[in-house]
Write a protein that holds these residues in place. Sequence first.
Motif, PDB file in Angstrom:
ATOM      1  N   ARG A  32       0.823  -1.211   0.000  1.00 51.46           N
ATOM      2  CA  ARG A  32       0.000   0.000   0.000  1.00 51.46           C
ATOM      3  C   ARG A  32       0.854   1.257   0.000  1.00 51.46           C
ATOM      4  O   ARG A  32       0.409   2.317  -0.430  1.00 51.46           O
ATOM      5  N   ASP A  33       2.085   1.150   0.493  1.00 57.35           N
ATOM      6  CA  ASP A  33       2.948   2.324   0.638  1.00 57.35           C
ATOM      7  C   ASP A  33       4.361   1.999   0.156  1.00 57.35           C
ATOM      8  O   ASP A  33       5.233   1.658   0.950  1.00 57.35           O
ATOM      9  N   PRO A  34       4.613   2.105  -1.144  1.00 60.60           N
ATOM     10  CA  PRO A  34       5.946   1.771  -1.674  1.00 60.60           C
ATOM     11  C   PRO A  34       7.072   2.561  -1.029  1.00 60.60           C
ATOM     12  O   PRO A  34       8.189   2.056  -0.890  1.00 60.60           O
ATOM     13  N   ARG A  47       2.470  -0.160  -6.097  1.00 64.74           N
ATOM     14  CA  ARG A  47       1.393   0.197  -5.172  1.00 64.74           C
ATOM     15  C   ARG A  47       0.134  -0.617  -5.513  1.00 64.74           C
ATOM     16  O   ARG A  47      -0.240  -0.765  -6.682  1.00 64.74           O
ATOM     17  N   GLY A  48      -0.508  -1.142  -4.494  1.00 70.08           N
ATOM     18  CA  GLY A  48      -1.752  -1.878  -4.701  1.00 70.08           C
ATOM     19  C   GLY A  48      -2.344  -2.292  -3.372  1.00 70.08           C
ATOM     20  O   GLY A  48      -1.671  -2.281  -2.336  1.00 70.08           O
ATOM     21  N   PRO A  53      -9.476  -4.207  -5.445  1.00 75.24           N
ATOM     22  CA  PRO A  53      -8.969  -5.024  -6.552  1.00 75.24           C
ATOM     23  C   PRO A  53      -8.676  -4.242  -7.824  1.00 75.24           C
ATOM     24  O   PRO A  53      -7.819  -4.669  -8.621  1.00 75.24           O
ATOM     25  N   GLU A  54      -9.331  -3.118  -8.018  1.00 78.41           N
ATOM     26  CA  GLU A  54      -9.083  -2.329  -9.225  1.00 78.41           C
ATOM     27  C   GLU A  54      -7.661  -1.799  -9.269  1.00 78.41           C
ATOM     28  O   GLU A  54      -7.178  -1.388 -10.342  1.00 78.41           O
ATOM     29  N   ALA A  59      -0.109  -4.375 -11.544  1.00 76.25           N
ATOM     30  CA  ALA A  59       0.742  -5.275 -10.766  1.00 76.25           C
ATOM     31  C   ALA A  59       0.710  -6.693 -11.323  1.00 76.25           C
ATOM     32  O   ALA A  59       1.696  -7.432 -11.221  1.00 76.25           O
ATOM     33  N   LEU A  60      -0.398  -7.091 -11.915  1.00 78.39           N
ATOM     34  CA  LEU A  60      -0.555  -8.457 -12.414  1.00 78.39           C
ATOM     35  C   LEU A  60      -0.050  -8.631 -13.848  1.00 78.39           C
ATOM     36  O   LEU A  60       0.043  -9.767 -14.329  1.00 78.39           O
TER      37      LEU A  60
END
Length: 272
Positions: A32-34, A47-48, A53-54, A59-60
């Motif tokens: 959540r916090d790179p 970040r994710g 999920p959006e 990232a995928l």
Amino acid sequence: MTYLVTGATGNVGRQVVEQLRRDGHSVRALTRDPASARLPEDVEVVRGDLTRPETLTDALDGVSGVHLIGFSGDDYAPLETAAEVVERVARAGVRRATVLKGVQGEPVEEALQATDLEWTFVQPVEFMSNALDWAGAIRSGGEVREPFPEALSAMVHEGDIGAVIAAALTQDGHHGRTYLLTGPEALTKPDKVRILGEAIGRDLRYVELTEQQARERWAAEGYAPETIDFFVWVHGDPPEEGYTVVPTVEKVLGRPARTFAEWAAEHAADFR
């Protein structure tokens, strides 16, 4: 191949990242916090958030395997967005997925079982790193105050958890398995205190608390009554799988599970 690790800044997630790196794989870490991730420079930090999920689309991209956690946040509540997360993982063309099972991690597992992905569920017992909760008391006073001195735990090294997950992500033969992971021995709290003392070269004291004293301390620390009841159950009357040694780590990795003495030696500086 690129592997995505969710929960990458947690105790286990960092170990998965490190093992994949050691094995020469390309690693993408979801957080959540790179900015606060503090991961090696060769790890791609993105970040994710599994509860949104959006945020996972980029990232995928190009990922062949993903490590998921079955809970959300610090309260370890079941991941309510599990179905959408897994749908996006499958739609992205990911081949394999592993799940770190939480106490209530069923939604992710059920969602994966309904897909064509190769999945492996990893269920560790108590982490050896939980002993770090004692570090401050040991440094300042040389003692550990805990209830239930006779209760046993087959605690497992978090590095072994990470190594099993990495193996399941990158090697054939793990699809459809649920791996219960333990260390090589079952120890009481006084055993652990003694081993920590040996690691740091000090005589440490174990002080037994009554259940009521423990309840009062946990309440003073802000824990809710239901959480305190859970602590009493898991520490005072642990389930059989929590203290029964199984050889899963050695079967998967081809080497023995690491002992608590090894863990204590690695982390001695934290207790001095």
